[in-house]
Design a protein around this motif. Structure first.
Motif, PDB file in Angstrom:
ATOM      1  N   ARG A 162      -4.648 -28.736  95.530  1.00 45.54           N
ATOM      2  CA  ARG A 162      -5.382 -27.828  94.576  1.00 45.54           C
ATOM      3  C   ARG A 162      -5.223 -28.396  93.007  1.00 45.54           C
ATOM      4  NH1 ARG A 162      -4.411 -21.947  96.160  1.00 45.54           N
ATOM      5  NH2 ARG A 162      -5.916 -21.844  94.382  1.00 45.54           N
ATOM      6  N   ALA A 163      -4.054 -28.542  92.723  1.00 46.18           N
ATOM      7  CA  ALA A 163      -3.613 -28.922  91.303  1.00 46.18           C
ATOM      8  C   ALA A 163      -4.140 -30.231  90.665  1.00 46.18           C
ATOM      9  CB  ALA A 163      -2.203 -28.968  90.945  1.00 46.18           C
ATOM     10  N   ILE A 164      -4.211 -31.203  91.713  1.00 43.86           N
ATOM     11  CA  ILE A 164      -4.731 -32.534  91.657  1.00 43.86           C
ATOM     12  C   ILE A 164      -6.376 -32.326  91.342  1.00 43.86           C
ATOM     13  CG2 ILE A 164      -5.180 -34.867  92.669  1.00 43.86           C
ATOM     14  CD1 ILE A 164      -2.234 -34.372  93.746  1.00 43.86           C
ATOM     15  N   ALA A 165      -6.929 -31.855  92.244  1.00 39.23           N
ATOM     16  CA  ALA A 165      -8.116 -31.365  92.504  1.00 39.23           C
ATOM     17  C   ALA A 165      -8.725 -30.943  91.159  1.00 39.23           C
ATOM     18  CB  ALA A 165      -8.836 -30.664  93.513  1.00 39.23           C
ATOM     19  N   THR A 166      -7.942 -29.864  90.488  1.00 39.27           N
ATOM     20  CA  THR A 166      -8.315 -29.129  89.111  1.00 39.27           C
ATOM     21  C   THR A 166      -8.315 -30.051  88.098  1.00 39.27           C
ATOM     22  OG1 THR A 166      -7.342 -27.328  90.421  1.00 39.27           O
ATOM     23  CG2 THR A 166      -7.861 -26.994  87.891  1.00 39.27           C
ATOM     24  N   LYS A 167      -7.001 -30.760  88.131  1.00 39.07           N
ATOM     25  CA  LYS A 167      -6.974 -31.750  86.932  1.00 39.07           C
ATOM     26  C   LYS A 167      -7.769 -33.106  86.908  1.00 39.07           C
ATOM     27  CE  LYS A 167      -2.942 -31.090  84.384  1.00 39.07           C
ATOM     28  NZ  LYS A 167      -1.569 -30.706  84.537  1.00 39.07           N
ATOM     29  N   VAL A 168      -7.927 -33.460  88.141  1.00 50.94           N
ATOM     30  CA  VAL A 168      -8.666 -34.564  88.244  1.00 50.94           C
ATOM     31  C   VAL A 168     -10.266 -34.368  88.251  1.00 50.94           C
ATOM     32  CG1 VAL A 168      -9.111 -36.788  89.662  1.00 50.94           C
ATOM     33  CG2 VAL A 168      -6.935 -35.938  89.338  1.00 50.94           C
ATOM     34  N   ALA A 169     -10.498 -33.593  88.743  1.00 53.99           N
ATOM     35  CA  ALA A 169     -11.963 -33.441  89.291  1.00 53.99           C
ATOM     36  C   ALA A 169     -12.285 -32.182  88.467  1.00 53.99           C
ATOM     37  CB  ALA A 169     -12.370 -33.104  90.883  1.00 53.99           C
ATOM     38  N   GLY A 170     -11.662 -31.265  88.020  1.00 50.68           N
ATOM     39  CA  GLY A 170     -12.082 -30.384  87.405  1.00 50.68           C
ATOM     40  C   GLY A 170     -12.822 -29.202  88.304  1.00 50.68           C
ATOM     41  N   ILE A 171     -12.325 -29.130  89.457  1.00 50.76           N
ATOM     42  CA  ILE A 171     -12.862 -28.246  90.432  1.00 50.76           C
ATOM     43  C   ILE A 171     -11.999 -27.387  90.955  1.00 50.76           C
ATOM     44  CG2 ILE A 171     -15.317 -29.473  91.042  1.00 50.76           C
ATOM     45  CD1 ILE A 171     -13.589 -30.444  93.465  1.00 50.76           C
ATOM     46  N   GLU A 172     -12.248 -26.147  91.124  1.00 49.63           N
ATOM     47  CA  GLU A 172     -11.473 -25.126  91.771  1.00 49.63           C
ATOM     48  C   GLU A 172     -11.677 -25.177  93.368  1.00 49.63           C
ATOM     49  OE1 GLU A 172      -8.797 -22.909  90.833  1.00 49.63           O
ATOM     50  OE2 GLU A 172      -9.255 -23.656  88.930  1.00 49.63           O
ATOM     51  N   VAL A 173     -10.452 -25.388  94.136  1.00 51.41           N
ATOM     52  CA  VAL A 173     -10.674 -25.533  95.475  1.00 51.41           C
ATOM     53  C   VAL A 173     -10.258 -24.403  95.985  1.00 51.41           C
ATOM     54  CG1 VAL A 173     -10.243 -27.018  97.441  1.00 51.41           C
ATOM     55  CG2 VAL A 173     -10.163 -28.055  95.410  1.00 51.41           C
ATOM     56  N   ASP A 174     -11.155 -23.873  96.924  1.00 56.22           N
ATOM     57  CA  ASP A 174     -10.576 -22.563  97.590  1.00 56.22           C
ATOM     58  C   ASP A 174      -9.416 -22.736  98.571  1.00 56.22           C
ATOM     59  OD1 ASP A 174     -12.013 -21.769 100.483  1.00 56.22           O
ATOM     60  OD2 ASP A 174     -12.947 -23.396  98.896  1.00 56.22           O
ATOM     61  N   ASP A 175      -8.719 -21.767  99.062  1.00 51.31           N
ATOM     62  CA  ASP A 175      -7.416 -22.113  99.597  1.00 51.31           C
ATOM     63  C   ASP A 175      -7.872 -22.756 101.027  1.00 51.31           C
ATOM     64  OD1 ASP A 175      -5.930 -21.139  97.788  1.00 51.31           O
ATOM     65  OD2 ASP A 175      -5.113 -19.312  98.694  1.00 51.31           O
ATOM     66  N   ALA A 176      -8.824 -22.197 101.655  1.00 49.94           N
ATOM     67  CA  ALA A 176      -9.522 -22.502 103.009  1.00 49.94           C
ATOM     68  C   ALA A 176      -9.773 -23.856 103.050  1.00 49.94           C
ATOM     69  CB  ALA A 176     -10.544 -21.594 103.469  1.00 49.94           C
ATOM     70  N   SER A 177     -10.562 -24.625 102.253  1.00 54.89           N
ATOM     71  CA  SER A 177     -11.005 -25.781 102.213  1.00 54.89           C
ATOM     72  C   SER A 177      -9.805 -26.863 101.978  1.00 54.89           C
ATOM     73  CB  SER A 177     -12.149 -26.270 101.381  1.00 54.89           C
ATOM     74  OG  SER A 177     -11.870 -25.536 100.033  1.00 54.89           O
ATOM     75  N   ALA A 178      -9.249 -26.258 101.003  1.00 53.95           N
ATOM     76  CA  ALA A 178      -7.639 -27.072 100.801  1.00 53.95           C
ATOM     77  C   ALA A 178      -6.838 -27.203 101.890  1.00 53.95           C
ATOM     78  CB  ALA A 178      -7.009 -26.472  99.375  1.00 53.95           C
ATOM     79  N   ALA A 179      -6.748 -25.978 102.554  1.00 51.11           N
ATOM     80  CA  ALA A 179      -5.634 -26.031 103.601  1.00 51.11           C
ATOM     81  C   ALA A 179      -6.082 -26.871 104.805  1.00 51.11           C
ATOM     82  CB  ALA A 179      -5.858 -24.814 104.295  1.00 51.11           C
ATOM     83  N   SER A 180      -7.620 -26.991 105.003  1.00 50.03           N
ATOM     84  CA  SER A 180      -8.228 -27.801 105.984  1.00 50.03           C
ATOM     85  C   SER A 180      -7.990 -29.134 105.902  1.00 50.03           C
ATOM     86  CB  SER A 180      -9.780 -27.581 106.403  1.00 50.03           C
ATOM     87  OG  SER A 180     -10.300 -27.906 105.354  1.00 50.03           O
ATOM     88  N   ALA A 181      -8.117 -29.725 104.215  1.00 53.14           N
ATOM     89  CA  ALA A 181      -8.063 -31.023 103.962  1.00 53.14           C
ATOM     90  C   ALA A 181      -6.784 -31.482 104.165  1.00 53.14           C
ATOM     91  CB  ALA A 181      -8.576 -31.082 102.622  1.00 53.14           C
ATOM     92  N   VAL A 182      -5.631 -30.638 103.550  1.00 55.19           N
ATOM     93  CA  VAL A 182      -4.248 -30.888 103.939  1.00 55.19           C
ATOM     94  C   VAL A 182      -3.999 -31.284 105.394  1.00 55.19           C
ATOM     95  CG1 VAL A 182      -2.019 -30.093 103.801  1.00 55.19           C
ATOM     96  CG2 VAL A 182      -3.538 -30.027 101.697  1.00 55.19           C
ATOM     97  N   ASP A 183      -4.265 -30.373 106.015  1.00 57.49           N
ATOM     98  CA  ASP A 183      -4.038 -30.410 107.742  1.00 57.49           C
ATOM     99  C   ASP A 183      -4.709 -31.515 108.259  1.00 57.49           C
ATOM    100  OD1 ASP A 183      -2.569 -28.018 107.595  1.00 57.49           O
ATOM    101  OD2 ASP A 183      -4.230 -26.712 108.493  1.00 57.49           O
TER     102      ASP A 183
END
Lengths: 190, 247
Positions: A162-183
């Motif tokens: 989530r932090a990388i996505a915010t810093k690099v892409a400047g987008i706020e990733v919600d918990d659910a999509s982040a979780a599915s991507a990590v998983d």
């Protein structure tokens, strides 16, 4: 018979010189028959006296001594034989007792050995059971720790993502999509 | 044996001298030097055996050994020659042995008198022995005792000859028994006396017969024992006939 001939020969040989000597004087004193009665009388008297004296005073005592000695010797020998038998019996009894004692000692030793072996086996089994149990517990603990660690890795990865996505892409990733991507990433790498 | 100062005859030692004149119903029973030595024989034999057997120890001393030795010697002779039945007459045979042995041995003492060098003594003893044995045999076996004169298993045609020979042989027994002892004793003592006479007669050279006399004396001691032994063993052998007339 031989002895009689020998005796006769001896006698004739012995008489001849004596007869030659005796030819002088008034003949052999041995052949003076007037001297015979007193000699015969006193011979009979003295012989009978000697016979009576010897057979009353001496011979019974001598016989008693000799037979007593014989009896004592035989008695002593018999005692010695019985003592020897006794000694042999004692030795046999001793050896029997010794053998019995040895047998008992062996039995006791065997029993003790069996007891000790049983105790050792029991203790070994106990120890093994304990070790197995500890090993199991350790495994459970390890698995728990592993699961915890993995869960922690996921939450860190989620946060990092989530932090990388915010810093690099400047987008706020919600918990659910982040979780599915990590998983998905964890499932791919894991 | 004694080499006296006077020129004695060698037969002088056999002279009978009457010490005390005694007479019993017309029979001369004077106490002679012979009788004196018989008394000495009886006294010494009895004394020896009484002293020797006085202690009667299990382990015998010297004297007791001699007494037991003579006992077992005569007992052995009698048992071997006359058998077990003969042991009943042991005291008699033992007395004969001791009497003759003592007489012969005491005869070796210088100036002594040899009782057994007289025919009267030996003949009386042998006659009593043979007559006694004959009577004993007749009492024990009756007529069967005459088997002594005819051994069983002899062919009948030989019997007359054999019986004569055996009877003569039987009758010779007392003669040979008596003459053997008396002649041996007499001859030995005479020889000793003759040679002892030479010792004095030859002066310095008398050493030679002296040595001879010494050697002869040793021989005479042996003969004294031997004749007592022979007299005893023949008594035992004759006694055997009284119990076993069948040869």
């Amino acid at each position: 018979m031989r002895q009689i001939f020998l005796g006769l020969a001896l006698a004739t040989a012995a008489v001849s010189p004596a007869l030659a000597e005796g030819a002088e004087k008034k003949g052999l004193p041995q052949l003076r028959f007037e001297d015979f009665p007193p000699q015969i009388f006193w011979l009979v008297i003295s012989f009978v006296v000697l016979l009576v004296l010897l057979s009353t005073l001496v011979l019974p005592k001598l016989q008693g001594t000799i037979e007593g000695r014989k009896a004592k010797l035989e008695g002593d020998l018999a005692t010695a034989v019985s003592l020897k038998d006794e000694a042999a019996a004692a030795i046999a009894a001793y050896e029997k007792a010794l053998a019995a004692a040895r047998q008992r000692a062996n039995a006791i030793a065997a029993e003790a050995k069996a007891q000790i072996e049983a105790a050792a086996a029991a203790r070994k089994a106990e120890l093994e059971a304990k070790l197995a149990e500890e090993a199991k517990a350790a495994e459970v603990r390890i698995n728990a720790t592993k699961a915890a660690a993995l869960a922690e890795v996921r939450s860190i990865a989620l946060e990092a993502a989530r932090a990388i996505a915010t810093k690099v892409a400047g987008i706020e990733v919600d918990d659910a999509s982040a979780a599915s991507a990590v998983d998905a990433a964890l499932g791919r790498n894991g | 044996m004694a080499a006296g100062g006077e020129a004695h005859s060698p037969l002088e030692q056999f002279e009978i001298t009457r010490l005390v004149d005694l007479n019993l119903g017309g029979v001369d029973i004077s106490f002679t030097n012979s009788a004196l030595w018989m008394v000495i024989i009886v006294a010494l034999s009895t004394l020896f055996f009484v002293i020797a057997t006085s202690r009667a120890a299990i382990v015998p001393g010297r004297l007791q050994s001699i007494a037991e030795l003579s006992y077992e010697f005569v007992a052995g002779l009698l048992r071997d020659n006359a058998g077990k039945e003969g042991m009943k007459y042991f005291p008699f045979v033992f007395t004969i042995f001791i009497f003759v042995l003592m007489a012969n041995m005491l005869g070796m003492v210088p100036y002594s008198f040899t009782v057994t060098s007289h025919l009267a003594v030996t003949a009386t003893m042998s006659l009593i022995i043979i007559l006694g044995i004959t009577v004993l045999g007749l009492v024990k076996h009756g007529f069967g005792f005459f088997h002594v004169f005819l051994p069983s298993g002899v062919p009948m045609w030989l019997a007359p000859l054999l019986i004569v020979i055996e009877v003569i042989s039987y009758l010779t027994r007392p003669v040979s028994l008596a003459v053997r002892l008396f002649a041996n004793m007499m001859a030995g003592h005479t020889t000793l006396k003759v040679f002892a006479g030479f010792v004095v007669a030859l002066g310095v050279a008398g050493v030679v017969p002296l040595l001879f006399v010494v050697a002869l004396t040793a021989l005479e001691v042996l003969i004294a024992f031997l004749q007592a032994y022979i007299f005893t063993i023949l008594t035992c052998i004759y006694l055997h006939d009284a119990f076993h007339p069948h040869h």
